[in-house]
Design a protein around this motif. Sequence first.
Motif, PDB file in Angstrom:
ATOM      1  N   ARG A 149       0.850  -1.202   0.000  1.00  0.00           N
ATOM      2  CA  ARG A 149       0.000   0.000   0.000  1.00  0.00           C
ATOM      3  C   ARG A 149       0.882   1.246   0.000  1.00  0.00           C
ATOM      4  N   LYS A 150       1.981   1.199   0.734  1.00  0.00           N
ATOM      5  CA  LYS A 150       2.902   2.340   0.780  1.00  0.00           C
ATOM      6  C   LYS A 150       3.621   2.543  -0.550  1.00  0.00           C
ATOM      7  N   LEU A 151       3.808   1.486  -1.322  1.00  0.00           N
ATOM      8  CA  LEU A 151       4.452   1.573  -2.632  1.00  0.00           C
ATOM      9  C   LEU A 151       3.482   1.996  -3.728  1.00  0.00           C
ATOM     10  N   SER A 152       2.205   2.022  -3.413  1.00  0.00           N
ATOM     11  CA  SER A 152       1.165   2.291  -4.396  1.00  0.00           C
ATOM     12  C   SER A 152       1.345   3.663  -5.039  1.00  0.00           C
ATOM     13  N   ASP A 153       1.241   3.703  -6.352  1.00  0.00           N
ATOM     14  CA  ASP A 153       1.397   4.926  -7.133  1.00  0.00           C
ATOM     15  C   ASP A 153       0.088   5.196  -7.875  1.00  0.00           C
ATOM     16  N   PRO A 154      -0.575   6.343  -7.609  1.00  0.00           N
ATOM     17  CA  PRO A 154      -1.855   6.635  -8.260  1.00  0.00           C
ATOM     18  C   PRO A 154      -1.764   6.686  -9.784  1.00  0.00           C
ATOM     19  N   ALA A 155      -0.564   6.846 -10.332  1.00  0.00           N
ATOM     20  CA  ALA A 155      -0.403   6.907 -11.786  1.00  0.00           C
ATOM     21  C   ALA A 155      -0.470   5.523 -12.428  1.00  0.00           C
ATOM     22  N   LEU A 156      -0.372   4.487 -11.627  1.00  0.00           N
ATOM     23  CA  LEU A 156      -0.385   3.119 -12.148  1.00  0.00           C
ATOM     24  C   LEU A 156      -1.805   2.557 -12.144  1.00  0.00           C
ATOM     25  N   PRO A 157      -2.053   1.507 -12.926  1.00  0.00           N
ATOM     26  CA  PRO A 157      -3.394   0.898 -12.943  1.00  0.00           C
ATOM     27  C   PRO A 157      -3.768   0.327 -11.575  1.00  0.00           C
ATOM     28  N   ASP A 158      -5.075   0.289 -11.313  1.00  0.00           N
ATOM     29  CA  ASP A 158      -5.585  -0.259 -10.053  1.00  0.00           C
ATOM     30  C   ASP A 158      -5.314  -1.756  -9.961  1.00  0.00           C
ATOM     31  N   VAL A 159      -5.014  -2.191  -8.765  1.00  0.00           N
ATOM     32  CA  VAL A 159      -4.864  -3.609  -8.447  1.00  0.00           C
ATOM     33  C   VAL A 159      -5.584  -3.826  -7.122  1.00  0.00           C
ATOM     34  N   SER A 160      -6.341  -4.897  -7.018  1.00  0.00           N
ATOM     35  CA  SER A 160      -7.028  -5.209  -5.764  1.00  0.00           C
ATOM     36  C   SER A 160      -6.403  -6.438  -5.139  1.00  0.00           C
ATOM     37  N   LEU A 161      -6.180  -6.355  -3.851  1.00  0.00           N
ATOM     38  CA  LEU A 161      -5.691  -7.483  -3.069  1.00  0.00           C
ATOM     39  C   LEU A 161      -6.750  -7.777  -2.025  1.00  0.00           C
ATOM     40  N   VAL A 162      -7.205  -9.005  -1.998  1.00  0.00           N
ATOM     41  CA  VAL A 162      -8.218  -9.419  -1.037  1.00  0.00           C
ATOM     42  C   VAL A 162      -7.713 -10.684  -0.372  1.00  0.00           C
ATOM     43  N   PHE A 163      -7.793 -10.721   0.936  1.00  0.00           N
ATOM     44  CA  PHE A 163      -7.453 -11.972   1.612  1.00  0.00           C
ATOM     45  C   PHE A 163      -8.380 -12.170   2.784  1.00  0.00           C
ATOM     46  N   ALA A 164      -8.617 -13.412   3.082  1.00  0.00           N
ATOM     47  CA  ALA A 164      -9.452 -13.766   4.229  1.00  0.00           C
ATOM     48  C   ALA A 164      -8.781 -14.952   4.898  1.00  0.00           C
ATOM     49  N   LEU A 165      -8.490 -14.813   6.136  1.00  0.00           N
ATOM     50  CA  LEU A 165      -7.924 -15.907   6.925  1.00  0.00           C
ATOM     51  C   LEU A 165      -8.946 -16.200   8.010  1.00  0.00           C
ATOM     52  N   PHE A 166      -9.497 -17.389   7.985  1.00  0.00           N
ATOM     53  CA  PHE A 166     -10.555 -17.713   8.935  1.00  0.00           C
ATOM     54  C   PHE A 166     -10.580 -19.204   9.184  1.00  0.00           C
ATOM     55  N   ARG A 167     -11.235 -19.562  10.242  1.00  0.00           N
ATOM     56  CA  ARG A 167     -11.448 -20.974  10.551  1.00  0.00           C
ATOM     57  C   ARG A 167     -12.871 -21.327  10.095  1.00  0.00           C
ATOM     58  N   PRO A 168     -12.990 -22.175   9.071  1.00  0.00           N
ATOM     59  CA  PRO A 168     -14.332 -22.527   8.596  1.00  0.00           C
ATOM     60  C   PRO A 168     -15.066 -23.369   9.627  1.00  0.00           C
ATOM     61  N   THR A 169     -16.374 -23.395   9.491  1.00  0.00           N
ATOM     62  CA  THR A 169     -17.185 -24.254  10.324  1.00  0.00           C
ATOM     63  C   THR A 169     -16.823 -25.696  10.011  1.00  0.00           C
ATOM     64  N   SER A 170     -16.586 -26.478  11.029  1.00  0.00           N
ATOM     65  CA  SER A 170     -16.242 -27.880  10.769  1.00  0.00           C
ATOM     66  C   SER A 170     -17.472 -28.614  10.265  1.00  0.00           C
ATOM     67  N   GLN A 171     -17.259 -29.659   9.487  1.00  0.00           N
ATOM     68  CA  GLN A 171     -18.354 -30.440   8.920  1.00  0.00           C
ATOM     69  C   GLN A 171     -19.229 -31.032  10.024  1.00  0.00           C
ATOM     70  N   VAL A 172     -18.594 -31.510  11.094  1.00  0.00           N
ATOM     71  CA  VAL A 172     -19.334 -32.118  12.206  1.00  0.00           C
ATOM     72  C   VAL A 172     -20.226 -31.058  12.858  1.00  0.00           C
ATOM     73  N   GLN A 173     -19.681 -29.849  13.087  1.00  0.00           N
ATOM     74  CA  GLN A 173     -20.442 -28.771  13.709  1.00  0.00           C
ATOM     75  C   GLN A 173     -21.600 -28.346  12.794  1.00  0.00           C
ATOM     76  N   ALA A 174     -21.342 -28.223  11.477  1.00  0.00           N
ATOM     77  CA  ALA A 174     -22.375 -27.809  10.547  1.00  0.00           C
ATOM     78  C   ALA A 174     -23.510 -28.832  10.492  1.00  0.00           C
ATOM     79  N   GLU A 175     -23.180 -30.106  10.520  1.00  0.00           N
ATOM     80  CA  GLU A 175     -24.223 -31.140  10.501  1.00  0.00           C
ATOM     81  C   GLU A 175     -25.032 -31.120  11.788  1.00  0.00           C
ATOM     82  N   GLY A 176     -24.377 -30.853  12.919  1.00  0.00           N
ATOM     83  CA  GLY A 176     -25.071 -30.792  14.210  1.00  0.00           C
ATOM     84  C   GLY A 176     -26.017 -29.600  14.267  1.00  0.00           C
ATOM     85  N   ASP A 177     -25.636 -28.469  13.654  1.00  0.00           N
ATOM     86  CA  ASP A 177     -26.479 -27.274  13.635  1.00  0.00           C
ATOM     87  C   ASP A 177     -27.713 -27.483  12.768  1.00  0.00           C
TER      88      ASP A 177
END
Length: 179
Positions: A149-177
Motif C-alpha cells: 500500500r505504501k508503494l502504491s502509485d496513483p499513476a499506475l493501474p488499479d490492483v485489488s488485493l483481497v485476503f481472508a484468513l478464517f477458521r471454517p465451520t467444521s463439517q461435524v459442527q455444521a451437521e449438528g447445527d
Amino acid sequence: MPADDVPETFHVTTDEQLRAVSNLARHRIMSVLRFEPATITQIATRVGLAKGSSSYHVRLLERAGLVKVVRTRKVRGVTERYYAMAARSIVLPDPGEGGPDLLMRHAVADLEAAPREGERHVGMAHLRLTEEQFAELGARLEALADEYRKLSDPALPDVSLVFALFRPTSQVQAEGDAK
C-alpha cells in the motif's frame, strides 16, 4: 486537501454508514476515489453509471461521512466539485456469526467483473495451524498488504488485493447445527 491531512482510518459505526458501504455501486465509487479526487462526471465514466446515478450514490456516501468535497472550481458558470475519500481505509464492524461479510461479497463481484484476459493470481489454501501460527500468518498478510500500500502509485493501474484468513465451520459442527 493534501494527502497528509487525510485520516488513516474511518470506522463505520452507524446504520447509515453501513447501508452506504453495502451497495456495490458505492463500493466501486469509493474505489475510484481511493487514490485521487474526481468529479461526478469522472466517477460516472470510470464506474460505468449515468451521471444522475453517480450523483445520487456520491450524495449518500457524503451524507454518511465516507467521502467529502475536497475542492471546487467554476466551469462555464457551474461549480464543479471534486470528491475524495474521507480516510485512507474504511473499517467495517465485525459482521457477527453468520452475518454477510460485505467486503468479501464486493471483492468477489469485482473479481467476476474483471476482464478475463487480464493477469490474475487467485488461489485458495486449506491449512491446519496452531493458534500462534494462525495469528502470525494474519499479521504477516496485513504487513505485506501495508508494505505494498505504501508503494502504491496513483499513476499506475488499479490492483485489488483481497485476503481472508478464517477458521471454517467444521463439517461435524455444521451437521449438528442442521439437526
